[in-house]
Motif scaffolding. Structure first.
Motif, PDB file in Angstrom:
ATOM      1  N   GLY A 174       0.835  -1.196   0.000  1.00  0.00           N
ATOM      2  CA  GLY A 174       0.000   0.000   0.000  1.00  0.00           C
ATOM      3  C   GLY A 174       0.866   1.241   0.000  1.00  0.00           C
ATOM      4  O   GLY A 174       1.732   1.428  -0.863  1.00  0.00           O
ATOM      5  N   LEU A 175       0.656   2.082   1.000  1.00  0.00           N
ATOM      6  CA  LEU A 175       1.431   3.320   1.114  1.00  0.00           C
ATOM      7  C   LEU A 175       2.661   3.162   2.002  1.00  0.00           C
ATOM      8  O   LEU A 175       3.382   4.128   2.232  1.00  0.00           O
ATOM      9  CB  LEU A 175       0.547   4.444   1.661  1.00  0.00           C
ATOM     10  N   ILE A 176       2.883   1.965   2.530  1.00  0.00           N
ATOM     11  CA  ILE A 176       4.025   1.734   3.414  1.00  0.00           C
ATOM     12  C   ILE A 176       5.134   1.020   2.638  1.00  0.00           C
ATOM     13  O   ILE A 176       4.940  -0.083   2.131  1.00  0.00           O
ATOM     14  CB  ILE A 176       3.624   0.909   4.649  1.00  0.00           C
ATOM     15  N   GLN A 177       6.258   1.670   2.558  1.00  0.00           N
ATOM     16  CA  GLN A 177       7.426   1.100   1.882  1.00  0.00           C
ATOM     17  C   GLN A 177       8.508   0.821   2.923  1.00  0.00           C
ATOM     18  O   GLN A 177       8.807   1.675   3.748  1.00  0.00           O
ATOM     19  CB  GLN A 177       7.962   2.066   0.828  1.00  0.00           C
ATOM     20  N   THR A 178       9.053  -0.389   2.918  1.00  0.00           N
ATOM     21  CA  THR A 178      10.120  -0.733   3.855  1.00  0.00           C
ATOM     22  C   THR A 178      11.416  -0.982   3.099  1.00  0.00           C
ATOM     23  O   THR A 178      11.426  -1.649   2.064  1.00  0.00           O
ATOM     24  CB  THR A 178       9.769  -1.992   4.682  1.00  0.00           C
ATOM     25  N   LEU A 179      12.483  -0.414   3.646  1.00  0.00           N
ATOM     26  CA  LEU A 179      13.825  -0.633   3.115  1.00  0.00           C
ATOM     27  C   LEU A 179      14.659  -1.234   4.233  1.00  0.00           C
ATOM     28  O   LEU A 179      14.853  -0.610   5.279  1.00  0.00           O
ATOM     29  CB  LEU A 179      14.441   0.698   2.657  1.00  0.00           C
ATOM     30  N   THR A 180      15.137  -2.447   4.044  1.00  0.00           N
ATOM     31  CA  THR A 180      15.941  -3.127   5.062  1.00  0.00           C
ATOM     32  C   THR A 180      17.360  -3.292   4.530  1.00  0.00           C
ATOM     33  O   THR A 180      17.561  -3.793   3.421  1.00  0.00           O
ATOM     34  CB  THR A 180      15.354  -4.502   5.401  1.00  0.00           C
ATOM     35  N   TYR A 181      18.335  -2.878   5.364  1.00  0.00           N
ATOM     36  CA  TYR A 181      19.739  -2.956   4.955  1.00  0.00           C
ATOM     37  C   TYR A 181      20.441  -4.014   5.804  1.00  0.00           C
ATOM     38  O   TYR A 181      20.520  -3.900   7.025  1.00  0.00           O
ATOM     39  CB  TYR A 181      20.406  -1.591   5.116  1.00  0.00           C
ATOM     40  N   GLU A 182      20.920  -5.039   5.124  1.00  0.00           N
ATOM     41  CA  GLU A 182      21.571  -6.159   5.808  1.00  0.00           C
ATOM     42  C   GLU A 182      23.069  -6.115   5.561  1.00  0.00           C
ATOM     43  O   GLU A 182      23.511  -6.018   4.412  1.00  0.00           O
ATOM     44  CB  GLU A 182      20.998  -7.479   5.300  1.00  0.00           C
ATOM     45  N   PRO A 183      23.871  -6.158   6.648  1.00  0.00           N
ATOM     46  CA  PRO A 183      25.330  -6.094   6.483  1.00  0.00           C
ATOM     47  C   PRO A 183      25.854  -7.213   5.598  1.00  0.00           C
ATOM     48  O   PRO A 183      25.380  -8.355   5.662  1.00  0.00           O
ATOM     49  CB  PRO A 183      25.858  -6.233   7.913  1.00  0.00           C
ATOM     50  N   ILE A 184      26.838  -6.872   4.777  1.00  0.00           N
ATOM     51  CA  ILE A 184      27.453  -7.874   3.896  1.00  0.00           C
ATOM     52  C   ILE A 184      28.456  -8.719   4.671  1.00  0.00           C
ATOM     53  O   ILE A 184      28.440  -9.947   4.617  1.00  0.00           O
ATOM     54  CB  ILE A 184      28.140  -7.183   2.701  1.00  0.00           C
ATOM     55  N   ALA A 185      29.333  -8.053   5.437  1.00  0.00           N
ATOM     56  CA  ALA A 185      30.364  -8.775   6.207  1.00  0.00           C
ATOM     57  C   ALA A 185      29.754  -9.279   7.504  1.00  0.00           C
ATOM     58  O   ALA A 185      30.106  -8.847   8.599  1.00  0.00           O
ATOM     59  CB  ALA A 185      31.546  -7.850   6.484  1.00  0.00           C
ATOM     60  N   SER A 186      28.824 -10.198   7.396  1.00  0.00           N
ATOM     61  CA  SER A 186      28.071 -10.652   8.567  1.00  0.00           C
ATOM     62  C   SER A 186      28.931 -11.426   9.561  1.00  0.00           C
ATOM     63  O   SER A 186      28.625 -11.463  10.754  1.00  0.00           O
ATOM     64  CB  SER A 186      26.888 -11.512   8.123  1.00  0.00           C
ATOM     65  N   ASP A 187      29.997 -12.039   9.103  1.00  0.00           N
ATOM     66  CA  ASP A 187      30.840 -12.828  10.003  1.00  0.00           C
ATOM     67  C   ASP A 187      31.543 -11.970  11.038  1.00  0.00           C
ATOM     68  O   ASP A 187      31.986 -12.471  12.069  1.00  0.00           O
ATOM     69  CB  ASP A 187      31.891 -13.606   9.192  1.00  0.00           C
ATOM     70  N   SER A 188      31.685 -10.681  10.763  1.00  0.00           N
ATOM     71  CA  SER A 188      32.422  -9.801  11.676  1.00  0.00           C
ATOM     72  C   SER A 188      31.547  -9.259  12.794  1.00  0.00           C
ATOM     73  O   SER A 188      32.032  -8.575  13.690  1.00  0.00           O
ATOM     74  CB  SER A 188      33.017  -8.623  10.903  1.00  0.00           C
ATOM     75  N   ILE A 189      30.253  -9.559  12.762  1.00  0.00           N
ATOM     76  CA  ILE A 189      29.324  -9.022  13.750  1.00  0.00           C
ATOM     77  C   ILE A 189      28.892 -10.130  14.702  1.00  0.00           C
ATOM     78  O   ILE A 189      28.268 -11.109  14.287  1.00  0.00           O
ATOM     79  CB  ILE A 189      28.090  -8.403  13.082  1.00  0.00           C
ATOM     80  N   PRO A 190      29.199  -9.999  15.995  1.00  0.00           N
ATOM     81  CA  PRO A 190      28.784 -11.033  16.940  1.00  0.00           C
ATOM     82  C   PRO A 190      27.273 -11.009  17.133  1.00  0.00           C
ATOM     83  O   PRO A 190      26.640  -9.966  17.044  1.00  0.00           O
ATOM     84  CB  PRO A 190      29.508 -10.623  18.228  1.00  0.00           C
ATOM     85  N   GLN A 191      26.712 -12.156  17.373  1.00  0.00           N
ATOM     86  CA  GLN A 191      25.283 -12.275  17.659  1.00  0.00           C
ATOM     87  C   GLN A 191      24.436 -11.628  16.560  1.00  0.00           C
ATOM     88  O   GLN A 191      23.398 -11.020  16.823  1.00  0.00           O
ATOM     89  CB  GLN A 191      24.976 -11.627  19.018  1.00  0.00           C
ATOM     90  N   LEU A 192      24.894 -11.754  15.297  1.00  0.00           N
ATOM     91  CA  LEU A 192      24.191 -11.100  14.194  1.00  0.00           C
ATOM     92  C   LEU A 192      22.760 -11.610  14.065  1.00  0.00           C
ATOM     93  O   LEU A 192      21.833 -10.823  13.831  1.00  0.00           O
ATOM     94  CB  LEU A 192      24.940 -11.305  12.878  1.00  0.00           C
ATOM     95  N   LEU A 193      22.571 -12.905  14.219  1.00  0.00           N
ATOM     96  CA  LEU A 193      21.238 -13.467  14.050  1.00  0.00           C
ATOM     97  C   LEU A 193      20.257 -12.837  15.039  1.00  0.00           C
ATOM     98  O   LEU A 193      19.141 -12.458  14.666  1.00  0.00           O
ATOM     99  CB  LEU A 193      21.281 -14.981  14.234  1.00  0.00           C
ATOM    100  N   ALA A 194      20.682 -12.701  16.296  1.00  0.00           N
ATOM    101  CA  ALA A 194      19.809 -12.098  17.303  1.00  0.00           C
ATOM    102  C   ALA A 194      19.542 -10.631  16.983  1.00  0.00           C
ATOM    103  O   ALA A 194      18.418 -10.142  17.161  1.00  0.00           O
ATOM    104  CB  ALA A 194      20.449 -12.229  18.684  1.00  0.00           C
ATOM    105  N   THR A 195      20.560  -9.929  16.498  1.00  0.00           N
ATOM    106  CA  THR A 195      20.397  -8.511  16.164  1.00  0.00           C
ATOM    107  C   THR A 195      19.442  -8.349  14.987  1.00  0.00           C
ATOM    108  O   THR A 195      18.571  -7.469  14.986  1.00  0.00           O
ATOM    109  CB  THR A 195      21.762  -7.886  15.833  1.00  0.00           C
ATOM    110  N   LYS A 196      19.598  -9.205  13.960  1.00  0.00           N
ATOM    111  CA  LYS A 196      18.710  -9.156  12.802  1.00  0.00           C
ATOM    112  C   LYS A 196      17.278  -9.501  13.199  1.00  0.00           C
ATOM    113  O   LYS A 196      16.315  -8.885  12.729  1.00  0.00           O
ATOM    114  CB  LYS A 196      19.203 -10.119  11.722  1.00  0.00           C
ATOM    115  N   THR A 197      17.133 -10.480  14.075  1.00  0.00           N
ATOM    116  CA  THR A 197      15.793 -10.869  14.525  1.00  0.00           C
ATOM    117  C   THR A 197      15.108  -9.714  15.243  1.00  0.00           C
ATOM    118  O   THR A 197      13.917  -9.441  15.027  1.00  0.00           O
ATOM    119  CB  THR A 197      15.873 -12.094  15.453  1.00  0.00           C
ATOM    120  N   GLU A 198      15.871  -9.012  16.096  1.00  0.00           N
ATOM    121  CA  GLU A 198      15.292  -7.871  16.802  1.00  0.00           C
ATOM    122  C   GLU A 198      14.897  -6.764  15.827  1.00  0.00           C
ATOM    123  O   GLU A 198      13.855  -6.132  15.970  1.00  0.00           O
ATOM    124  CB  GLU A 198      16.262  -7.328  17.850  1.00  0.00           C
ATOM    125  N   LEU A 199      15.734  -6.532  14.811  1.00  0.00           N
ATOM    126  CA  LEU A 199      15.427  -5.511  13.810  1.00  0.00           C
ATOM    127  C   LEU A 199      14.142  -5.870  13.061  1.00  0.00           C
ATOM    128  O   LEU A 199      13.259  -5.021  12.862  1.00  0.00           O
ATOM    129  CB  LEU A 199      16.588  -5.361  12.835  1.00  0.00           C
TER     130      LEU A 199
END
Length: 497
Positions: free
Chosen positions: A95-120
């Motif tokens: 509809g009128l709501i547009q979402t843009l989600t930006y996911e880090p490319i170097a995911s291995d360098s971020i600890p607990q990435l899965l939990a952070t992405k889930t929260e986002l």
């Protein structure tokens, strides 16, 4: 005189004329009123037509909106290109709501990435659900990198919400932050740990002391819960939950009588026990003790085995007259008997420390006896002055690693023995200290001996004559002495073996 009579018909015609005039006036006023209403209504309708908010359905035909939308999307995408985390965009329109989600490319360098992405993802879904469907909205979700210092970075879910304002014909922005931030040790590329922050078991034991005092101070009746607080299981480097903040830390607590499951400590409360490389430097800058002047001489006077109602008051009078602050290592059994005297010692600015309850050699008794000797004295001193003692001197200086761990406090030994316990002679005490005192040392005396009190004024004068500044032991040690370590002076620290 003859009275004239008017015909009845004449009178009636006049009445009719009056009625006609009145009716015409009413008709005129009504027409005028209706005209005014119609004119005002037309003006209002014209104004309303010119100023009414643009409906969402009109946005497709609004070139100005399209320009502003394109400019906003360009700004968002350019901004993401300059973020430290390189990412890929995922776009969705409902509809009128547009979402843009930006996911880090170097995911291995971020600890607990899965939990952070889930929260986002959860945060964005919640915002989208609560957003009005008839309003144009852009939701921009990304993981923001927070650089605390050279050794610590954090990764936090962030959602920027852009809402189209139909009256102002522009975008309004607000930001929602995720509750959890994943912090990483830049050296190890691993999630931040308590080991990083506190470094050693001795430091975490020192923090335990701060926690115990804080729980007691915040309780409406510390004396009612002190036994439970002192027997609360110790926090540990590997078994304690925590939430890191750049200027504070929240630590999970074992079950305790306060009902608190966690406690927040500002780093300034525990500045001497945290690794400055892993906290915001500004959070401890103002509270770190200044190092002793290397061009000056320092010494500490300490007194054991009191308080004694016959000798300690006279000693306090002398110290007050001389402007000297000292450290009193008290026996719990004497504290219980002379609480008012203990309170006076504290109120006059001296340090009140523990010397056990009944003066046994702690290396020669079982673990439960050691614990009792320490805790009974802690309780007695707390009851007297409202504070737990932070430092401990074992009777006869006898301590080993097992005993030190039960004590859970810095072990304050001595490097200059006045031998007052042996000589019981004021001149011998003065001579002994004269001959053995040296810079950055701790002097052992006993405030239970009258001869020691007789000697103190001269001892102070002679030490000052030699250029010494006299400090309580806690100040001499920089207010950062820690458990499992013994201190003989500011430059003589030894781990307990």
């Amino acid at each position: 005189m003859e009275r004239k009579n008017h015909p009845r018909g004449t009178r009636n015609s006049r009445r009719e004329m009056k009625k006609n005039v009145f009716s015409k006036k009413i008709t005129f006023i009504s027409i005028l009123t209706i005209s005014i209403i119609l004119i005002c209504g037309g003006v209002y309708a014209t104004y309303a037509m010119q100023h009414k908010p643009k409906e969402a359905s009109e946005l497709e035909d609004n070139s100005y909106y399209e320009q502003k939308e394109a400019a906003l999307l360009t700004k968002i995408r350019e901004s993401q290109k300059h973020e430290e985390l390189e990412s890929t965009e995922q776009e969705k329109t409902d509809g009128l709501i547009q979402t843009l989600t930006y996911e880090p490319i170097a995911s291995d360098s971020i600890p607990q990435l899965l939990a952070t992405k889930t929260e986002l993802t959860t945060l964005m879904a919640s915002i989208e659900k609560d957003s009005p469907k008839e309003t144009a909205i852009k939701l921009v979700g990304h993981i923001k990198m927070l650089k605390i210092n050279e050794n610590v970075v954090g990764y936090q879910p962030v959602v920027d919400i852009y809402t189209w304002n139909y009256n102002a014909e522009d975008w309004y922005k607000k930001t929602e932050l995720g509750q959890n931030t994943a912090f990483m040790n830049q050296k190890t590329k691993q999630p931040l740990t308590l080991q990083d922050i506190f470094m050693s078991e001795s430091n975490i034991l020192a923090v335990q002391q701060v926690i115990e005092q804080k729980l007691l101070s915040e309780s409406p009746d510390g004396n009612a819960i002190i036994d439970s607080i002192l027997n609360m299981p110790k926090i540990s480097l590997d078994g304690t939950s925590f939430t890191y903040h750049p200027d504070a830390i929240s630590l999970g607590l074992p079950e305790n009588p306060t009902g608190k499951k966690e406690i927040m400590l500002d780093y300034k409360e525990i500045a001497g026990y945290v690794n400055p490389e892993f906290v915001d430097p500004a959070s401890i800058k103002e509270v770190l003790p200044k190092p002793l002047d290397p061009n000056k001489k320092y010494i500490s006077l300490t007194f054991d085995d009191g308080p004694n109602p016959e000798t300690t008051p006279r000693l306090l009078d002398i110290l007050k007259e001389k402007g000297v602050k000292a450290t009193f290592f008290m026996l719990g059994q004497n504290v219980v008997k002379h609480e008012a005297l203990v309170k006076r010692v504290a109120e006059e600015g001296h340090e009140v420390a523990s010397h056990s309850y009944s003066h046994p050699q702690l290396t020669g008794v079982d673990a439960q006896r050691v614990k009792d000797e320490v805790q009974k004295t802690d309780k007695a001193i707390y009851h007297a002055i409202g504070k737990l003692p932070t430092d401990f001197r074992p009777p006869y200086g006898a301590v080993n690693k097992d005993v030190a761990k039960i004590i859970g406090k810095p072990i304050i030994q001595w490097s200059v023995d006045s031998q007052d316990w042996q000589s019981h002679n004021a001149q011998a005490i003065i001579k002994r200290i004269d001959e053995t005192a040296y810079n950055d040392t701790i002097v052992l005396m006993h405030d239970i001996h009258p001869e020691t009190v007789d000697a103190v004024a001269t001892v102070i004068d002679r030490l000052r004559g030699e250029g010494y500044e006299i400090l309580p032991s806690n100040d001499l040690l920089g207010k950062k002495a820690k458990p499992l370590h013994m201190y003989y002076g500011s430059k003589d620290e030894r781990p307990v073996q």
